[in-house]
Write an enzyme that holds these catalytic residues in place. Structure first.
Site, mmCIF file in Angstrom:
data_model
loop_
_atom_site.group_PDB
_atom_site.id
_atom_site.type_symbol
_atom_site.label_atom_id
_atom_site.label_comp_id
_atom_site.label_asym_id
_atom_site.label_seq_id
_atom_site.Cartn_x
_atom_site.Cartn_y
_atom_site.Cartn_z
ATOM 1 N N GLU A 1 -10.929 -10.859 -4.296
ATOM 2 C CA GLU A 1 -9.522 -10.697 -3.914
ATOM 3 C C GLU A 1 -8.921 -11.981 -3.388
ATOM 4 O O GLU A 1 -7.741 -12.009 -3.026
ATOM 5 C CB GLU A 1 -9.398 -9.653 -2.792
ATOM 6 C CG GLU A 1 -9.967 -8.310 -3.130
ATOM 7 C CD GLU A 1 -9.700 -7.291 -2.050
ATOM 8 O OE1 GLU A 1 -8.731 -6.549 -2.171
ATOM 9 O OE2 GLU A 1 -10.474 -7.237 -1.080
ATOM 10 N N CYS B 1 -9.468 -3.496 -10.348
ATOM 11 C CA CYS B 1 -9.015 -2.248 -9.739
ATOM 12 C C CYS B 1 -7.665 -2.401 -9.049
ATOM 13 O O CYS B 1 -7.214 -1.508 -8.352
ATOM 14 C CB CYS B 1 -10.058 -1.709 -8.758
ATOM 15 S SG CYS B 1 -10.369 -2.832 -7.399
ATOM 16 N N HIS C 1 0.821 -1.214 0.000
ATOM 17 C CA HIS C 1 0.000 0.000 0.000
ATOM 18 C C HIS C 1 0.853 1.260 0.000
ATOM 19 O O HIS C 1 0.437 2.301 -0.491
ATOM 20 C CB HIS C 1 -1.008 -0.028 1.149
ATOM 21 C CG HIS C 1 -2.186 -0.880 0.811
ATOM 22 N ND1 HIS C 1 -2.276 -2.176 1.208
ATOM 23 C CD2 HIS C 1 -3.259 -0.637 0.029
ATOM 24 C CE1 HIS C 1 -3.392 -2.700 0.719
ATOM 25 N NE2 HIS C 1 -4.007 -1.786 0.006
ATOM 26 N N ASP D 1 -4.401 -8.264 -4.161
ATOM 27 C CA ASP D 1 -4.587 -9.313 -3.160
ATOM 28 C C ASP D 1 -4.814 -10.670 -3.807
ATOM 29 O O ASP D 1 -4.345 -11.692 -3.292
ATOM 30 C CB ASP D 1 -5.763 -8.963 -2.238
ATOM 31 C CG ASP D 1 -5.319 -8.000 -1.153
ATOM 32 O OD1 ASP D 1 -4.255 -8.246 -0.568
ATOM 33 O OD2 ASP D 1 -6.011 -7.000 -0.917
HETATM 34 C C1 PEP Z 1 -6.421 -5.108 -4.562
HETATM 35 O O1 PEP Z 1 -6.236 -5.908 -3.644
HETATM 36 O O2 PEP Z 1 -6.105 -5.334 -5.754
HETATM 37 C C2 PEP Z 1 -7.034 -3.792 -4.279
HETATM 38 C C3 PEP Z 1 -7.401 -2.992 -5.242
HETATM 39 O O3 PEP Z 1 -7.157 -3.418 -2.981
HETATM 40 P P1 PEP Z 1 -5.905 -2.954 -2.087
HETATM 41 O O4 PEP Z 1 -4.725 -2.799 -3.006
HETATM 42 O O5 PEP Z 1 -6.272 -1.692 -1.428
HETATM 43 O O6 PEP Z 1 -5.743 -4.101 -1.144
HETATM 44 MG MG MG Z 2 -7.117 -5.534 -1.722
#
Ligand code: PEP
Ligand code: MG
Length: 591
Positions: free
Chosen positions: A442, A513, A200, A466
């Site tokens: 995910e 996403c 993140h 994820d």
């Molecule tokens: C993901 O897991 O791809 C996602 C978009 O959520 P995050 O990166 O915030 O875990």
């Molecule tokens: Mg995620």
């Protein structure tokens, strides 16, 4: 790898996690996240003020956390037993202990972690050695509270006010909450030891458009003094210490060239239409309303993912009105285009002091996302849902749940939404009665049962960051296994295909996403796998749109079929990369 002697130029090969070039003066941060017993670390005179401020911020964060815990326990017990936290709060505010720590930082030039550890241990040890049972128990209290303070200390970077202008941070680690708090006007770039391209911290760096690299060796900090010049090459994953003038000049030219290519791609006048007329929707990933203007500038279609947890990155929980104001600004700013707001996704590598939760051995496999909000933080969840429902009247809101593994999680959330709606109706407040509720895909469990989840969800969004981590058993924030992290692994692609297929059968939309959506090397692959929408940082939209306009859906489907049958991640990516080279050679050359 260090390929040169320290006094002259040193080129360090690291991992590129956020594109761009930064040239500036280094600001070394010498604390280490998650270090249990801090090392005896000496700091320079110029770092003293920053360390003092960091210590006092940690005290404040601990004070806030204890106050929240006390209120929660008070509500549960209703008998005054929450007084234990008052004793702990007194320890946080102990003037004698705190000024001893200040003195050690200021006069002995020790970093805050070590100064606090040494001082609090001295106090605890003195009490533990007495014959008085009551005092011996106070020693345990001190150790308990000091553990909390140290945890906050390890989560605190220098505050923005302590940072010099136009600096480059080099540190063992930056947590997501620290990164989110960086002042973009002051920080030109950063280089850290830990983390990978999908941690993140890296995601935030990209969204804030701060060039960054990870995986720099520990020894780098020892080779640097405050204000040395360094270069971060976020394209090729390099950190250059003490660059010679020719290198600096070459990098200035490279930065100008990259600016040229990316500015040309920003043009929002064209649609993301493929050569045979298919269109893939391109939307934006944001952390707050402040990111909207950039999304509009690059021509994004609404918001595909708002990571709402970053709104909780503050000492106190944001109340309903604060959240309402933020969501409303986003919805109104998108003028009727869809806005997908993900509910609080705390856990994994994201911890915020305002949301109290217990420590876990394996946070990525723990009470994360929808699990935490349904089980332990229902009040926080209800407040968020109420704010979302109220904001929904200002645009096309869609609510999305993170970390779904069971249909019950959608059912339980719908029940909560209904109860919040009844409450709001009684209070005479305006709110939306119909709202789309989506599931993030995910985990392999969610992808493999996508056909079942599609009965409960109004849309899917595949979180490939994820999904890749859980499918390949690779901690996404661990740089040591980053070499194995590959979203194009055929196992991941098969799960994406299964999800897209389940969505198509049910007639619900499916997007991606995760980071993969904004990487032009995967564009053809994802389009060919049947994904309708790609959601990414504003900075990636131009490049992805350019690739889409240069290929046909027929080409993309063929690339996807080859990838699904490929033996490994590298082979799976070949056809998609060839399409990228054909459709956008100048872009392919930069990557
Ligand atoms: C993901 O897991 O791809 C996602 C978009 O959520 P995050 O990166 O915030 O875990
Ligand atoms: Mg995620």
């Amino acid at each position: 790898m260090v390929t040169n002697a320290p006094i002259t130029e040193v080129i360090i090969q690291a991992t590129a996690v956020s594109p761009g070039i930064a040239i500036g003066r280094v600001y070394p941060l010498r604390h280490k996240f998650n270090a249990d017993i801090p090392a005896d670390t000496t700091i320079a005179e110029s770092e003293v003020a920053g360390e003092l401020a960091r210590f006092h911020r940690a005290l404040e964060a601990t004070r806030n956390e204890l106050q929240i815990l006390r209120e929660e326990l008070d509500r549960k017990l209703q008998n005054g037993d929450a007084g234990i936290f008052d004793a702990h709060l007194m320890i946080v505010d102990d003037r004698g202990m705190n000024s001893a720590v200040d003195t050690m930082i200021r006069d002995s030039h020790k970093n805050a972690d070590y100064a606090f550890f040494r001082t609090s241990e001295r106090y605890a040890a003195a009490l533990a050695a007495t014959d008085d049972e009551y005092l011996r128990e106070r020693a345990a209290d001190i150790r308990d509270v000091s553990g909390r303070i140290r945890r906050h200390l390890q989560n605190q970077t220098a505050g923005n006010e302590d940072l010099p202008d136009r600096c480059i941070i080099v540190a063992p680690d930056l947590t997501p909450s620290e990164t989110a708090g960086l002042n973009k006007d002051k920080v030109l770039g950063f280089a850290v030891e830990t983390g990978s391209a999908v941690s993140h911290t890296a995601i935030l760096a990209r969204s804030m458009r701060i060039p960054a690299v990870t995986g720099v060796p520990q020894s780098v900090l020892e080779q640097l003094s405050a204000a040395d010049t360094v270069i971060v090459d976020g394209f090729q994953g390099k950190l250059i210490l003490h660059p010679d003038p020719r290198t600096e000049e070459a990098y200035r030219l490279k930065a100008a060239e990259a600016d040229k290519v990316f500015s040309a791609l920003r043009s929002s006048a064209v649609r993301p239409e493929m050569k045979d007329g298919f269109e893939i929707q391109l939307s934006g990933n944001i952390e707050s309303a402040a990111d909207l203007s950039e999304l509009r500038a690059v021509g994004a279609w609404g918001v595909g993912l708002m990571r709402s947890e970053f709104l909780f990155n503050r000492p106190q929980l944001p109340d309903e009105e604060t959240q309402l104001a933020e969501y409303k600004e986003i919805l109104a700013g998108c003028s009727g285009q869809p806005v997908v707001i993900r509910t609080l996704d705390v856990g994994g590598d994201k911890f915020f002091s305002a949301v109290s939760r217990s420590r876990e051995q394996n946070p990525f496999l723990g009470l994360r996302g929808i699990r935490l909000t349904l089980r332990e933080q229902q009040e926080v969840f209800r407040t968020q849902l109420r704010a979302l429902l109220r904001a929904g009247v200002y645009g096309d809101l869609r609510i999305m749940l993170p970390m779904v593994t069971n249909p019950d999680e959608l059912d339980d959330t719908r029940t909560l939404i209904q109860s919040c709606q009844e409450e709001l109706a009684k209070e005479g407040k305006e709110f939306v009665r119909q709202v789309m509720l989506g599931a993030m895909i995910e985990t392999p469990a969610a992808a493999l049962t996508a056909h079942t989840l599609s009965e409960k969800a109004d849309f899917f969004s595949i979180g490939t960051n994820d999904l890749t981590q859980y499918t390949l058993a690779i901690d996404r924030s661990n740089d040591r296994v980053a070499y194995l992290y590959a979203p194009s692994h055929p196992a991941v692609l098969k799960l994406i295909a299964l999800t897209a297929d389940a969505a198509a059968r049910r007639g619900i939309p499916v997007s991606v996403c995760g980071q993969m959506a904004g990487d032009p090397r995967y564009t053809a692959l994802l389009a060919g796998l049947g994904v309708h929408e790609l959601s990414m940082d504003a900075g990636a939209i131009g490049a992805v749109r350019r690739v889409l306009r240069g290929i046909s859906m027929a080409d993309a489907r063929q690339a996807a079929m080859q990838a699904l049958a490929a033996p490994d991640a590298r082979t799976a990516l070949q056809a998609s990369c060839k399409l990228l080279e054909r459709s956008a050679p100048d872009l392919a050359a930069l990557l």
